[in-house]
Motif scaffolding. Structure first.
Motif, PDB file in Angstrom:
ATOM      1  N   GLY A   1      47.740  41.049  38.904  1.00 15.05           N
ATOM      2  CA  GLY A   1      49.174  41.251  39.138  1.00 15.05           C
ATOM      3  C   GLY A   1      49.766  40.144  39.990  1.00 15.05           C
ATOM      4  O   GLY A   1      50.856  39.636  39.712  1.00 15.05           O
ATOM      5  N   LEU A   2      49.033  39.754  41.033  1.00 15.56           N
ATOM      6  CA  LEU A   2      49.537  38.714  41.945  1.00 15.56           C
ATOM      7  C   LEU A   2      49.700  37.387  41.207  1.00 15.56           C
ATOM      8  O   LEU A   2      50.738  36.707  41.342  1.00 15.56           O
ATOM      9  N   ILE A   3      48.702  37.028  40.429  1.00 15.06           N
ATOM     10  CA  ILE A   3      48.760  35.743  39.704  1.00 15.06           C
ATOM     11  C   ILE A   3      49.890  35.756  38.683  1.00 15.06           C
ATOM     12  O   ILE A   3      50.645  34.792  38.562  1.00 15.06           O
ATOM     13  N   TYR A   4      50.047  36.870  37.997  1.00 17.97           N
ATOM     14  CA  TYR A   4      51.146  36.922  37.031  1.00 17.97           C
ATOM     15  C   TYR A   4      52.496  36.847  37.759  1.00 17.97           C
ATOM     16  O   TYR A   4      53.417  36.141  37.335  1.00 17.97           O
ATOM     17  N   GLY A   5      52.574  37.549  38.894  1.00 13.63           N
ATOM     18  CA  GLY A   5      53.827  37.580  39.636  1.00 13.63           C
ATOM     19  C   GLY A   5      54.281  36.199  40.076  1.00 13.63           C
ATOM     20  O   GLY A   5      55.458  35.841  39.950  1.00 13.63           O
ATOM     21  N   VAL A   6      53.352  35.402  40.576  1.00 18.06           N
ATOM     22  CA  VAL A   6      53.718  34.096  41.140  1.00 18.06           C
ATOM     23  C   VAL A   6      53.736  33.003  40.068  1.00 18.06           C
ATOM     24  O   VAL A   6      54.661  32.194  40.012  1.00 18.06           O
ATOM     25  N   LEU A   7      52.725  32.966  39.221  1.00 20.03           N
ATOM     26  CA  LEU A   7      52.616  31.846  38.270  1.00 20.03           C
ATOM     27  C   LEU A   7      53.163  32.167  36.884  1.00 20.03           C
ATOM     28  O   LEU A   7      53.297  31.277  36.050  1.00 20.03           O
ATOM     29  N   ARG A   8      53.428  33.479  36.635  1.00 22.99           N
ATOM     30  CA  ARG A   8      53.801  33.917  35.285  1.00 22.99           C
ATOM     31  C   ARG A   8      52.726  33.525  34.263  1.00 22.99           C
ATOM     32  O   ARG A   8      53.006  33.066  33.163  1.00 22.99           O
ATOM     33  N   VAL A   9      51.471  33.676  34.708  1.00 13.88           N
ATOM     34  CA  VAL A   9      50.330  33.340  33.860  1.00 13.88           C
ATOM     35  C   VAL A   9      49.465  34.593  33.707  1.00 13.88           C
ATOM     36  O   VAL A   9      49.156  35.258  34.698  1.00 13.88           O
ATOM     37  N   VAL A  10      49.129  34.935  32.474  1.00 14.32           N
ATOM     38  CA  VAL A  10      48.187  36.040  32.256  1.00 14.32           C
ATOM     39  C   VAL A  10      46.785  35.452  32.381  1.00 14.32           C
ATOM     40  O   VAL A  10      46.362  34.654  31.547  1.00 14.32           O
ATOM     41  N   ASN A  11      46.110  35.832  33.445  1.00 18.48           N
ATOM     42  CA  ASN A  11      44.835  35.191  33.765  1.00 18.48           C
ATOM     43  C   ASN A  11      43.678  35.805  32.970  1.00 18.48           C
ATOM     44  O   ASN A  11      43.035  36.753  33.421  1.00 18.48           O
ATOM     45  N   LEU A  12      43.392  35.225  31.820  1.00 18.43           N
ATOM     46  CA  LEU A  12      42.284  35.748  31.015  1.00 18.43           C
ATOM     47  C   LEU A  12      40.925  35.425  31.638  1.00 18.43           C
ATOM     48  O   LEU A  12      39.912  35.956  31.207  1.00 18.43           O
ATOM     49  N   ALA A  13      40.919  34.543  32.627  1.00 14.49           N
ATOM     50  CA  ALA A  13      39.654  34.259  33.321  1.00 14.49           C
ATOM     51  C   ALA A  13      39.362  35.306  34.400  1.00 14.49           C
ATOM     52  O   ALA A  13      38.336  35.224  35.079  1.00 14.49           O
ATOM     53  N   HIS A  14      40.236  36.291  34.540  1.00  8.03           N
ATOM     54  CA  HIS A  14      40.042  37.341  35.543  1.00  8.03           C
ATOM     55  C   HIS A  14      38.690  38.036  35.353  1.00  8.03           C
ATOM     56  O   HIS A  14      37.972  38.296  36.321  1.00  8.03           O
ATOM     57  N   GLY A  15      38.355  38.310  34.082  1.00  6.77           N
ATOM     58  CA  GLY A  15      37.072  38.955  33.783  1.00  6.77           C
ATOM     59  C   GLY A  15      35.902  38.095  34.220  1.00  6.77           C
ATOM     60  O   GLY A  15      34.872  38.609  34.656  1.00  6.77           O
ATOM     61  N   ALA A  16      36.078  36.777  34.136  1.00  9.77           N
ATOM     62  CA  ALA A  16      34.998  35.867  34.559  1.00  9.77           C
ATOM     63  C   ALA A  16      34.784  35.976  36.064  1.00  9.77           C
ATOM     64  O   ALA A  16      33.640  35.999  36.542  1.00  9.77           O
ATOM     65  N   PHE A  17      35.873  36.063  36.820  1.00  8.68           N
ATOM     66  CA  PHE A  17      35.734  36.160  38.281  1.00  8.68           C
ATOM     67  C   PHE A  17      35.127  37.507  38.688  1.00  8.68           C
ATOM     68  O   PHE A  17      34.308  37.555  39.616  1.00  8.68           O
ATOM     69  N   LEU A  18      35.526  38.563  37.978  1.00  9.74           N
ATOM     70  CA  LEU A  18      34.912  39.881  38.239  1.00  9.74           C
ATOM     71  C   LEU A  18      33.397  39.802  38.030  1.00  9.74           C
ATOM     72  O   LEU A  18      32.607  40.236  38.874  1.00  9.74           O
ATOM     73  N   THR A  19      33.012  39.217  36.893  1.00  4.56           N
ATOM     74  CA  THR A  19      31.591  39.139  36.546  1.00  4.56           C
ATOM     75  C   THR A  19      30.837  38.264  37.542  1.00  4.56           C
ATOM     76  O   THR A  19      29.736  38.616  37.987  1.00  4.56           O
ATOM     77  N   LEU A  20      31.451  37.138  37.899  1.00  2.00           N
ATOM     78  CA  LEU A  20      30.805  36.252  38.881  1.00  2.00           C
ATOM     79  C   LEU A  20      30.579  36.984  40.200  1.00  2.00           C
ATOM     80  O   LEU A  20      29.543  36.819  40.846  1.00  2.00           O
ATOM     81  N   GLY A  21      31.566  37.791  40.580  1.00  5.55           N
ATOM     82  CA  GLY A  21      31.434  38.559  41.828  1.00  5.55           C
ATOM     83  C   GLY A  21      30.207  39.441  41.810  1.00  5.55           C
ATOM     84  O   GLY A  21      29.439  39.493  42.779  1.00  5.55           O
ATOM     85  N   VAL A  22      29.973  40.120  40.681  1.00 10.20           N
ATOM     86  CA  VAL A  22      28.806  41.014  40.593  1.00 10.20           C
ATOM     87  C   VAL A  22      27.516  40.191  40.625  1.00 10.20           C
ATOM     88  O   VAL A  22      26.569  40.527  41.332  1.00 10.20           O
ATOM     89  N   TYR A  23      27.502  39.095  39.844  1.00 11.39           N
ATOM     90  CA  TYR A  23      26.268  38.299  39.788  1.00 11.39           C
ATOM     91  C   TYR A  23      25.924  37.667  41.132  1.00 11.39           C
ATOM     92  O   TYR A  23      24.763  37.657  41.528  1.00 11.39           O
ATOM     93  N   VAL A  24      26.933  37.112  41.832  1.00  3.34           N
ATOM     94  CA  VAL A  24      26.645  36.494  43.135  1.00  3.34           C
ATOM     95  C   VAL A  24      26.100  37.555  44.091  1.00  3.34           C
ATOM     96  O   VAL A  24      25.118  37.337  44.810  1.00  3.34           O
ATOM     97  N   THR A  25      26.714  38.736  44.053  1.00  3.36           N
ATOM     98  CA  THR A  25      26.264  39.831  44.928  1.00  3.36           C
ATOM     99  C   THR A  25      24.835  40.239  44.588  1.00  3.36           C
ATOM    100  O   THR A  25      23.995  40.418  45.482  1.00  3.36           O
ATOM    101  N   TRP A  26      24.588  40.387  43.272  1.00  8.09           N
ATOM    102  CA  TRP A  26      23.243  40.769  42.841  1.00  8.09           C
ATOM    103  C   TRP A  26      22.229  39.720  43.287  1.00  8.09           C
ATOM    104  O   TRP A  26      21.161  40.054  43.807  1.00  8.09           O
TER     105      TRP A  26
END
Lengths: 284, 413
Positions: free
Chosen positions: A26-51
């Motif tokens: 929501g924040l990225i769309y609000g400021v940049l007017r960009v639908v961030n399709l890489a959002h899923g990549a960051f979610l996944t990276l978060g889990v992998y780095v934590t794991w």
């Protein structure tokens, strides 16, 4: 009544997870007017780095937040500076495809590094629960809900009470006017993308407390994030929190009282309804 | 030399480049020029881990046959060459790799890849081209179509997972360790796999209505974001036995919810899930006493199974905790045995030999590798029921002739 309360509380807890993973989008769309399709990549990276931190050094996922959030900010800002920024005046579909490409690259790199096996982690509190009268609450879900609410408060504070937040809101409202009044729009864009990505990666960290991960993890939750953001108002952080909880409760009640198979249908019915309502509003 | 776009040489180069791009690397075992069998395996992508197990199993069977002098084809002893391609876990690539194995590499027979969707995509090729295909990677009966005569299955149907689990429960009832009728809560993933599991449960219960009562029969979507409401529903129906058919991500989430909600059943089973190392990593002691139906387990007291464990662990380290390499090995061994009996690489001769094959020293539960015509050439062996032990090990609890101890039964409602 016990069952109803159990399902209701479960829905609220799941909903706060949905909200947390959607804040950044929501924040990225609000400021940049960009639908961030890489959002899923960051979610996944978060889990992998934590794991990886847990598996290699035994670091608790909650402590990993100290790594994943700044890492997410850095990676997000770098993606914005090196890629998104260059396409700032291109049609939206160009940025959409670019970020989809980023997601595919991250996904394939994760396959190469970690393979396709489900990875999950176990902490001393992973399976703990708390009995409140007849209702049983999962400790990891309570923790994630607390972080979701904390994230909402922190984000609201930054947006409403700080100069950086003022700049973010100004750029979101009118990029040209913001630039004329001396706000460094380029830096605000990078900051917004960084914060959005930090929120996504930290959401991944928290989700690792109960979800297993494969490189396809982001796809599983990206659509859900879209539903929450569209339902809550594309730029409204408070709306996203309420929408997340509403969606979680609606899904759980549908699954319990109608059929478990209809659980995901709820999200997409809500998405379609929200889009149609917005269209009607805009035309009205 | 000028290479024209319309020349055969250009077409050959383009064809090779295309396959190199989509198919990844080729791995071969044995001597070149011998009999060739081939497979397109998921060696990268989401099934890479299992694909690796399959490669190990296939290679072991081929190496074993070659060490024994190869096989006799039309009066000449030939070594076996295994040709493998990486389909990247992509069902859209896999069939074209099988076409290449047949048309370019000239394989006499094919071995399957892994996962029901990938195998379903693959079987179209051998059926159309009339090439024997041995499937070790997909248990769904949907793979074995009406009129099939080229696809043979070394993996018993998904229904067997359910039916063997219920047979075990009836055996416990017969020995007065469980009451009758048992109240069964069953949930299943809304996929071919889940639907066939459900059919397996219903088939047994229709035959033995005095033994079981189904009190919940509900599907759930694959990769659901939460299972708490489903588990609350299971709690609300007050059942004795909880059966679920779920793939790993849903199993991990579902059993987490089960433990959090403090449920108790006399027996809990998630189909084939339970003994995997990754499951222990994610749920720890919470998976103790789970019962699972397996297509193979290393503790089976068969000579062939022991030999396989020794061979495999000697080659790759151990312990071998998954069924994949064992079933892959057995499928390749069966195919090689059929080619040897046919004494020919002629497809119809190999097919007929597979139809008639009956190996009585199989490492699979039941000890027999046979492809009955009435199940469209898919093996129909019973599975083996395994229970997780609190110390991280497993124990066979059914069938009785293979069991190495009594099952632990939970306190129930």
């Amino acid at each position: 009544m016990t069952d109803f309360l159990s399902v209701l509380v479960s829905g609220v807890l799941v909903g706060t997870v949905y909200a947390y993973m959607a804040y950044g989008l929501g924040l990225i769309y609000g400021v940049l007017r960009v639908v961030n399709l890489a959002h899923g990549a960051f979610l996944t990276l978060g889990v992998y780095v934590t794991w990886w931190l847990h598996f290699t050094f035994g670091i608790d996922p909650l402590v990993s937040l100290l790594v994943t959030a700044p890492l997410g900010f850095g990676l997000g800002a770098a993606v914005e500076r090196t890629l998104v920024f260059r396409l700032r005046d291109s049609p939206p579909v160009t940025t959409l495809l670019l970020l989809f490409g980023v997601w595919l690259i991250v996904r394939n790199v994760l396959y190469l590094v970690f393979g396709g096996t489900d990875r999950s982690l176990l902490t001393s509190y992973s399976l703990e629960s708390l009995a409140l009268g007849p209702v049983t609450l999962s400790i990891p879900r309570i923790v994630v809900s607390a972080f979701s609410l904390l994230g909402f408060v922190a984000l609201a504070f930054v947006l409403k009470r700080t100069w950086a937040g003022l700049a973010l809101r100004a750029v979101a409202q009118d990029r040209g006017a913001a630039a004329l009044s001396g706000i460094p729009v380029d830096r605000v864009w990078a900051t917004a993308f960084g914060i959005g990505s930090a929120l996504a990666m930290s959401a991944g960290t928290l989700m690792s407390l109960f979800y297993s991960v494969t490189p396809e993890f982001g796809a599983r939750f990206l659509l859900k994030s879209f539903c929450v953001v569209v339902l809550g108002g594309l730029t409204n952080i408070g709306g996203i929190l309420v929408a997340g909880i509403g969606l979680g409760v609606a899904e759980d009640l549908t699954a319990f009282y109608i059929h478990t198979g209809f659980r995901d249908v709820v999200s997409f019915l809500v998405l379609v309804a929200a889009l149609v309502m917005r269209r009607v509003d805009a035309e009205g | 030399m000028v290479l024209r776009f319309n020349s055969p040489r250009f077409a050959l180069l383009a064809f090779s480049a295309l396959f190199a791009a989509i198919g990844g690397t080729v791995a071969c075992g044995g001597e070149e020029g011998g009999l060739r069998i081939g497979a397109a395996l998921p060696l990268s992508g989401k099934h890479a881990n299992v694909g690796g197990f399959f490669r190990n199993g296939y290679e072991l069977a081929v190496a074993e046959a070659n060490a024994a002098g190869g096989i006799e084809i039309e009066g000449q002893r030939q070594s076996i060459e295994l040709v493998l391609y990486d389909d990247k876990s992509d069902a859209s690539i896999s069939p074209s790799l099988l076409e290449r194995l047949i048309a370019v590499d000239g394989v006499a027979a094919l071995l399957s890849g892994y996962s029901t969707p990938l195998v379903q995509a693959q079987v179209i090729v051998p059926m159309r081209r009339g090439v024997p295909f041995m499937n070790a990677g997909g248990a769904s009966q949907a793979i074995f179509r009406e009129g099939n005569e080229w696809v043979f299955g070394a993996l018993s149907p998904v229904e067997s997972l359910a039916s063997t689990t219920l047979e075990w429960l009836m055996w416990e009832q017969d020995h007065d360790r469980l009451p009758a009728p048992l109240r069964v809560a069953m949930v299943w993933q809304n996929t071919d796999h889940g639907r066939e599991y459900r059919t397996g449960v219903h088939t047994v219960i229709e035959r033995h209505p005095d033994r079981f009562t189904i009190v919940l029969d509900e599907s759930f979507e694959h990769l659901s974001s939460d299972h708490t409401s489903l588990i609350v529903k299971v709690r609300s129906v007050e059942s004795d036995v909880f059966l679920s058919d779920a793939h790993e991500p849903d199993f991990l989430l579902q059993h987490r919810a089960y433990v959090e909600q403090g449920l108790n059943h006399v027996a809990v089973s998630y189909g084939a899930r339970g003994p995997e190392r990754s499951v222990r990593e994610g749920l720890g002691e919470a998976v103790a006493h789970l019962v699972s139906a397996q297509w193979w387990t290393r503790d089976l007291p068969y000579e062939r199974s022991r030999q396989f464990v020794e061979l495999y662990e000697g080659e790759h380290g151990g312990p071998v905790t998954e069924y994949y390499p064992a079933v892959a090995y057995e499928a390749a061994r069966g195919l090689i045995a059929a080619i040897a009996r046919a004494g020919s690489t002629e497809p119809a001769a190999v097919r007929d030999a597979l139809m008639a094959l009956d190996l009585e020293d199989s490492l699979l539960p039941g000890g027999r590798l046979h492809f009955p015509a009435d199940s469209r050439y898919q093996i129909r062996n019973r599975c083996v029921i395994v229970q997780n032990l609190p110390d991280g090990g497993t124990r066979i609890v059914f069938p009785p002739e293979a069991a190495d101890g009594p099952a632990y039964l939970g306190p129930g409602r």
